[in-house]
Design a protein around this motif. Structure first.
Motif, PDB file in Angstrom:
ATOM      1  N   UNK A   1       0.855  -1.198   0.000  1.00 51.84           N
ATOM      2  CA  UNK A   1       0.000   0.000   0.000  1.00 51.84           C
ATOM      3  C   UNK A   1       0.889   1.246   0.000  1.00 51.84           C
ATOM      4  N   UNK A   2       0.604   2.188  -0.888  1.00 52.48           N
ATOM      5  CA  UNK A   2       1.418   3.398  -0.919  1.00 52.48           C
ATOM      6  C   UNK A   2       1.054   4.285   0.276  1.00 52.48           C
ATOM      7  N   UNK A   3       1.903   5.285   0.552  1.00 50.89           N
ATOM      8  CA  UNK A   3       1.638   6.180   1.668  1.00 50.89           C
ATOM      9  C   UNK A   3       0.778   7.368   1.271  1.00 50.89           C
ATOM     10  N   UNK A   4       0.316   7.344   0.006  1.00 51.98           N
ATOM     11  CA  UNK A   4      -0.473   8.494  -0.458  1.00 51.98           C
ATOM     12  C   UNK A   4      -1.904   8.058  -0.710  1.00 51.98           C
ATOM     13  N   UNK A   5      -2.827   8.782  -0.155  1.00 51.31           N
ATOM     14  CA  UNK A   5      -4.227   8.444  -0.328  1.00 51.31           C
ATOM     15  C   UNK A   5      -4.649   8.818  -1.746  1.00 51.31           C
ATOM     16  N   UNK A   6      -5.145   7.838  -2.543  1.00 46.20           N
ATOM     17  CA  UNK A   6      -5.514   8.166  -3.918  1.00 46.20           C
ATOM     18  C   UNK A   6      -6.687   9.144  -3.947  1.00 46.20           C
ATOM     19  N   UNK A   7      -6.663  10.052  -4.930  1.00 51.16           N
ATOM     20  CA  UNK A   7      -7.736  11.057  -5.074  1.00 51.16           C
ATOM     21  C   UNK A   7      -9.095  10.367  -5.147  1.00 51.16           C
ATOM     22  N   UNK A   8      -9.087   9.157  -5.781  1.00 48.65           N
ATOM     23  CA  UNK A   8     -10.350   8.471  -6.044  1.00 48.65           C
ATOM     24  C   UNK A   8     -10.929   7.781  -4.800  1.00 48.65           C
ATOM     25  N   UNK A   9     -10.131   7.718  -3.705  1.00 49.55           N
ATOM     26  CA  UNK A   9     -10.588   6.968  -2.533  1.00 49.55           C
ATOM     27  C   UNK A   9     -11.731   7.707  -1.841  1.00 49.55           C
ATOM     28  N   UNK A  10     -12.868   6.974  -1.730  1.00 49.11           N
ATOM     29  CA  UNK A  10     -14.059   7.586  -1.126  1.00 49.11           C
ATOM     30  C   UNK A  10     -13.911   7.682   0.373  1.00 49.11           C
ATOM     31  N   UNK A  11     -14.460   8.740   0.940  1.00 49.69           N
ATOM     32  CA  UNK A  11     -14.458   8.897   2.400  1.00 49.69           C
ATOM     33  C   UNK A  11     -15.388   7.832   3.006  1.00 49.69           C
ATOM     34  N   UNK A  12     -14.929   7.128   4.034  1.00 48.10           N
ATOM     35  CA  UNK A  12     -15.766   6.098   4.666  1.00 48.10           C
ATOM     36  C   UNK A  12     -16.662   6.752   5.716  1.00 48.10           C
ATOM     37  N   UNK A  13     -17.946   6.799   5.426  1.00 48.34           N
ATOM     38  CA  UNK A  13     -18.872   7.417   6.394  1.00 48.34           C
ATOM     39  C   UNK A  13     -20.001   6.471   6.799  1.00 48.34           C
ATOM     40  N   UNK A  14     -20.260   5.439   5.998  1.00 45.89           N
ATOM     41  CA  UNK A  14     -21.400   4.563   6.302  1.00 45.89           C
ATOM     42  C   UNK A  14     -20.914   3.162   6.698  1.00 45.89           C
ATOM     43  N   UNK A  15     -21.832   2.423   7.339  1.00 40.95           N
ATOM     44  CA  UNK A  15     -21.505   1.056   7.759  1.00 40.95           C
ATOM     45  C   UNK A  15     -21.183   0.190   6.540  1.00 40.95           C
ATOM     46  N   UNK A  16     -21.913   0.425   5.422  1.00 37.75           N
ATOM     47  CA  UNK A  16     -21.681  -0.383   4.215  1.00 37.75           C
ATOM     48  C   UNK A  16     -20.276  -0.127   3.661  1.00 37.75           C
ATOM     49  N   UNK A  17     -19.871   1.155   3.667  1.00 39.04           N
ATOM     50  CA  UNK A  17     -18.522   1.472   3.177  1.00 39.04           C
ATOM     51  C   UNK A  17     -17.468   0.871   4.102  1.00 39.04           C
ATOM     52  N   UNK A  18     -17.750   0.910   5.428  1.00 41.36           N
ATOM     53  CA  UNK A  18     -16.805   0.327   6.389  1.00 41.36           C
ATOM     54  C   UNK A  18     -16.688  -1.176   6.160  1.00 41.36           C
ATOM     55  N   UNK A  19     -17.816  -1.844   5.924  1.00 42.24           N
ATOM     56  CA  UNK A  19     -17.794  -3.292   5.697  1.00 42.24           C
ATOM     57  C   UNK A  19     -16.988  -3.624   4.440  1.00 42.24           C
ATOM     58  N   UNK A  20     -17.161  -2.811   3.400  1.00 36.72           N
ATOM     59  CA  UNK A  20     -16.392  -3.041   2.169  1.00 36.72           C
ATOM     60  C   UNK A  20     -14.896  -2.888   2.459  1.00 36.72           C
ATOM     61  N   UNK A  21     -14.542  -1.845   3.235  1.00 37.26           N
ATOM     62  CA  UNK A  21     -13.123  -1.626   3.600  1.00 37.26           C
ATOM     63  C   UNK A  21     -12.590  -2.828   4.391  1.00 37.26           C
ATOM     64  N   UNK A  22     -13.403  -3.299   5.344  1.00 40.33           N
ATOM     65  CA  UNK A  22     -12.974  -4.421   6.193  1.00 40.33           C
ATOM     66  C   UNK A  22     -12.740  -5.676   5.341  1.00 40.33           C
ATOM     67  N   UNK A  23     -13.662  -5.953   4.416  1.00 40.35           N
ATOM     68  CA  UNK A  23     -13.522  -7.130   3.543  1.00 40.35           C
ATOM     69  C   UNK A  23     -12.240  -7.044   2.712  1.00 40.35           C
ATOM     70  N   UNK A  24     -12.038  -5.861   2.143  1.00 38.23           N
ATOM     71  CA  UNK A  24     -10.856  -5.644   1.297  1.00 38.23           C
ATOM     72  C   UNK A  24      -9.572  -5.811   2.118  1.00 38.23           C
TER      73      UNK A  24
END
Ligand code: XMP
Length: 325
Positions: A1-24
């Motif tokens: 993983x690079x140390x730079x947050x990609x411009x395209x990375x969505x802000x995690x604000x919802x439980x569904x987005x958090x679950x997707x992050x956790x799975x990944x």
């Protein structure tokens, strides 16, 4: 993983987005770690707790958590770490009672920088000793988050396990290094961590040590811890716990006269500090309702041994800093 947050990375604000992050992340962690072992210094703060929960999910007992109780934690914190991670999540947790070791080293040391140095060095020594007892550790997990990278380079400055002795070579595992604090909290909630852990206010690495100004003594440290617990309870009961950015007590190293049950006393004051800020560079003072202040004063003077007076710090930053040392 690079140390730079990609411009395209969505802000995690919802439980569904958090679950997707956790799975990944769990898939990525399994790929990175394989069947090796990974070590984590688990303070019980939001960041290390979320990393621990992610790793338990990804690799189970291949994770070894080390929780160092340096005696400067808040009331109930070491117990909560053991309860949540060992008892509820089934993590392999090494609990190290290093209270005497830290307090003996700190005895008589009044200089704030010296105190910080001793705490930092002792922490690394204890952690390294525990790591040396374990076989087959290949990775070191860290709760680095994006602001740590933006502000100070890749290694977390407090509880700085980046300072391990050179013979201890570990590859770093930093699964939340591209997240902002609010995102870490959303992920923590989705991982099922208790609200009290996910919503924890910032707590400095040297812990209550910087709230016991000057040379730390066990009785004054206990007064800080008990008064802090009362303050937190009363803030929670008044609905202020998640609203005020940081609030704590300080017990300075002087005494004043008082009177209790008709007898003169000569005891410490407790100072209350409650501040709001965006980035901790400047801060304003929370306007605590007087009724609540009266309750807190009554409880602290009745329940905390060695205390006869309570003061409220009305100073913003600047001119004061948030902490006292
Ligand atoms: P000051 O006292 O400088 O604090 O206004 C700003 C914020 O930083 C926290 N703080 C620390 N955090 N290690 C930490 O991890 C430290 O040595 C330390 N000193 C201060 C403080 O609690 C506040 O949130």
């Amino acid at each position: 993983m690079s140390d730079k947050r990609p411009e395209s990375m969505q802000r995690i604000t919802t439980a569904a987005q958090a679950t997707a992050f956790i799975d990944e992340q769990t898939a990525a962690l399994r790929r990175q770690i394989g069947d090796s072992k990974v070590l984590l210094a688990l303070s019980g703060g939001v960041d290390s707790s979320v990393v621990a929960a992610l790793l338990v999910k990804a690799v189970g007992k291949q994770l070894v958590c080390v929780h160092v109780n340096h005696g400067l934690l808040r009331k109930g914190e070491p117990e909560q770490v053991v309860k949540v991670f060992r008892d509820e999540l089934g993590a392999d947790l090494v609990y190290v009672d290093a209270v005497d070791r830290f307090l003996d080293k700190l005895a008589g040391v009044a200089d704030p920088e010296q105190k910080r140095k001793i705490i930092g060095k002792e922490f690394i020594d204890v952690f390294a000793e525990e790591a040396a007892k374990l076989d087959g550790i290949k990775f070191l997990a860290q709760g680095t988050i994006y602001p740590d990278i933006l502000e100070s380079g890749p290694v977390k400055s407090h509880h700085n396990v980046g300072g391990l002795p050179p013979e201890m070579h570990f590859e770093l595992v930093e699964p939340i290094k591209l997240l902002f604090k609010d995102e870490v909290r959303v992920v923590g909630r989705a991982l099922g961590l208790p609200e009290g852990m996910v919503e924890r206010q910032p707590f400095p690495g040297p812990g209550l040590g910087v709230r016991c100004p000057g040379a730390i003594t066990r009785d004054r440290l206990e007064a800080v811890r008990e008064a802090d617990a009362i303050l937190r309870e009363e803030f929670a009961a008044a609905g202020l716990a998640g609203k005020v950015w940081q609030y704590f007590t300080v017990v300075p190293d002087f005494k004043s006269t008082g009177v209790k049950d008709g007898l003169r006393s000569f005891e410490w004051p407790v100072i209350i500090r409650a501040v709001n800020t965006r980035d901790a560079m400047t801060a304003t003072v929370e306007e605590i309702p007087y009724g609540l202040l009266r309750t807190i004063v009554a409880r602290i003077t009745a329940e905390v041994p060695g205390v006869n007076r309570v003061l409220y710090d009305l100073t913003p930053k600047p001119s004061a800093t948030i902490e006292y040392e």
